[in-house]
Design an enzyme around this catalytic site. Structure first.
Site, short mmCIF file in Angstrom:
data_model
loop_
_atom_site.label_atom_id
_atom_site.label_comp_id
_atom_site.label_asym_id
_atom_site.label_seq_id
_atom_site.Cartn_x
_atom_site.Cartn_y
_atom_site.Cartn_z
N LYS A 194 32.47 6.71 14.19
CA LYS A 194 33.30 6.36 13.03
C LYS A 194 34.56 7.21 13.07
CE LYS A 194 34.04 7.66 8.91
NZ LYS A 194 35.48 7.27 8.73
N GLY A 247 35.09 18.10 10.63
CA GLY A 247 35.83 17.84 9.40
C GLY A 247 35.66 18.97 8.41
N SER A 248 35.74 18.66 7.15
CA SER A 248 35.72 19.69 6.11
C SER A 248 34.31 20.21 5.86
CB SER A 248 36.29 19.12 4.81
OG SER A 248 35.39 18.20 4.23
N THR A 249 34.23 21.43 5.36
CA THR A 249 32.94 22.03 5.01
C THR A 249 32.28 21.24 3.90
OG1 THR A 249 33.70 24.21 5.72
CG2 THR A 249 31.84 24.15 4.19
N VAL A 251 32.40 17.98 3.26
CA VAL A 251 31.76 16.78 3.79
C VAL A 251 30.60 17.16 4.71
CG1 VAL A 251 32.10 14.71 5.21
CG2 VAL A 251 33.84 15.39 3.54
N GLY A 252 30.76 18.23 5.47
CA GLY A 252 29.68 18.70 6.34
C GLY A 252 28.41 18.98 5.58
N GLU A 270 31.25 20.98 13.09
CA GLU A 270 32.42 21.83 13.33
C GLU A 270 33.32 21.64 12.13
OE1 GLU A 270 36.01 22.71 13.65
OE2 GLU A 270 36.19 21.27 15.30
N GLU A 401 41.32 26.76 3.12
CA GLU A 401 41.93 26.09 4.27
C GLU A 401 42.95 25.08 3.74
OE1 GLU A 401 40.50 24.16 8.44
OE2 GLU A 401 39.57 23.34 6.65
#
Length: 503
Positions: A194, A247-249, A251-252, A270, A401
């Site tokens: 995706k 991606g972002s923390t 969303v992770g 990551e 960030e």
């Protein structure tokens, strides 16, 4: 900071306006509309105008793609081919990428605002290079014979983990596509990719090239769509065996929760970063200024390892600040197709406004704005290179960030202070050290809790160097053979030995 007007002589009209050939989902070797028929718009950040309407996949489309990937894994040829044959096909895929490098580079530029010259010289070649690196490893996957303590013969097998979901970010669409897909292909996995909804164009083009290269139907599927629907469906799918996400923390964390609540699939993350660059008194000031500026302005600051926190020892602080400001004011922002331009537009309006809001936070919290801080131009999402000094550890521009061309600059006295401040972050993705003293370099590099430390260099990535984070920057590695191993699982096999002369 200088601005640069577009110059039609810098790139051909054809390159600057590439034909959008692929706008549909790629499932089981075919380009298809989404089941719902819905589309979303992908935007040119140079102008804010629509480039194309892209098929918007959601849960039902992900189900179809996973079904195709599962069939290809359980009953298809790809996992059962000799590694050398998988490698041969991957090499062909890499060749096709290079043959289409100019068109791919142009798509990256219009979709994400990235510099055309850098895309063509670095990003697209790196996508091909990653494929070749892991193609070379595809026939070197093996277990080991074990020395047992009694009359048994034991060995291990390294087997592909199965169907993998790759969710890739918008800041390096080509590099991240290849970085995820290449080791998974080499391992014998099948997959659903995706791409980020902001930058779907190259992923769909790569799907087309994969089929031309001979990758069997169902092995590589691309479902464009929104993270909240297509991405969520991948994370929670009961028939996906592993998910790799960059991606972002924020969303992770959601992906990890979805994986735990579904089938406990393997997860590699990551995530974000707030990387420190520590410059000591003995550094070459010109070199250090160049590294610091490049570390935050490369790719318009939209890079997870950007050196967004710069700590300078007090002996050279004033001199280095002066050089940084001079260089930032000379930095050329403008049309990313112009070879003279050093910084293009931010990826979209949302990111543009987020960066500007952080700049306002910096001003309100009392940091000293040395240069920049404003949008550029009457259209598009351009922002001046921005440097704040006298930042405090509790300020948002130091902690969060920003993912844009915004540097937070501070001075320090001792090595102990530098280490403490560098580690004063929830992130741990990367760090840089500038010094001529080997003892200082060794001490600091071993003291900072981050996954990659660069000494007297920055952004020194390589296919063979594992890359990943500590703390809330995630876990799991991209690059290197560690990335290959995360798409493999170890099986132990034991059989009795009878009348053996030795164990």
């Amino acid at each position: 900071m200088a601005s640069q007007n577009s110059d039609d002589s810098s790139a051909s009209i054809l390159v600057k306006n590439p034909t959008i050939k692929f706008t549909k989902l790629f499932i089981n070797g075919e380009f298809v509309d989404s089941i719902s028929g819905k589309t979303f718009e992908t935007i040119d950040p140079r102008t804010g105008e629509v480039i194309a309407k892209i098929a918007e996949g959601d849960k039902e489309d992900v189900d179809l793609a996973v079904k195709a990937a599962r069939q290809a894994f359980d009953h298809g040829t790809w996992p059962r081919l000799p590694g050398s044959e998988r490698g041969r096909i991957m090499m062909k895929f890499a060749d096709l990428i290079e043959e289409n490098a100019e068109e791919l580079a142009a798509l990256e530029t219009i979709d994400g605002g990235k510099l055309f010259s850098m895309n063509k010289a670095m990003d697209i070649p790196q996508a091909a290079s990653s494929l070749r690196y892991y193609a070379g490893a595809a026939d070197k996957i093996h277990g080991e014979v074990l020395k047992m303590s009694r009359e048994l013969h034991g060995y291990t097998l390294q087997e592909p983990i199965g169907v993998v979901g790759h969710i890739i970010p918008w800041n390096f669409p080509s590099i991240m596509f290849s970085l995820k897909v290449s080791p998974a292909l080499a391992a014998g996995c099948t997959m659903v990719v995706k791409p980020a909804e902001q930058t779907p164009l190259t992923a769909l083009f790569y799907a087309h090239l994969a089929k031309l290269a001979g990758i069997p139907n169902g092995v590589l599927n691309v479902v464009s769509g929104l993270g909240s629907t297509a991405g969520s469906a991948i994370s929670s799918h009961m028939d996906i065996d592993a998910v790799s996400f960059t991606g972002s923390t924020e969303v992770g964390r959601k992906i990890l929760q979805a994986a735990a609540a579904s089938n406990l699939k393997v997860v590699s993350l990551e995530l974000g970063g707030k990387s420190p660059l520590i410059i000591f008194d003995d550094a070459d000031v010109d070199m250090a200024a160049d590294l610091a500026l490049f570390g935050i302005l490369y790719n318009k600051g939209e890079i997870c390892v950007a050196s967004s926190r710069v700590y300078v020892q007090e002996g050279i602080y004033e001199e280095l600040v002066k050089k940084l400001v001079e260089k930032a004011k000379a930095w050329v922002v403008g049309d990313p197709f112009d070879p003279k331009v050093q910084q293009g537009p931010q990826v979209d309006k949302k990111q543009f406004e987020k960066i500007l809001s952080y700049i306002e936070h910096g001003k309100r919290e009392g940091a000293t704005l040395l240069t920049g801080g404003k949008p550029l131009g009457e259209k598009g999402y351009f922002i001046e290179p921005t440097i704040f000094a006298e930042v405090k550890e509790e300020m948002l521009i130091t902690k969060d960030e920003i993912f844009g061309p915004v540097m937070a600059l501070a001075k320090f006295k001792t090595i102990e202070e530098a280490i403490k401040r560098a580690n004063n972050t929830r992130y741990g993705l990367a760090a840089g050290i500038v010094t001529k003293d080997l003892n200082v370099a060794n001490t600091v590099s071993r003291s900072i809790r981050a996954g990659t430390i660069w000494i007297n260099c920055y952004f020194a990535f390589d296919n063979d160097i594992p890359f990943g984070g500590y703390k809330m920057s995630g876990f799991g590695k991209d690059f290197g053979l560690e990335a290959l191993h995360k798409y493999l699982q170890v099986k132990s096999v034991v059989t009795p030995l009878y009348n053996t002369p030795w164990l």
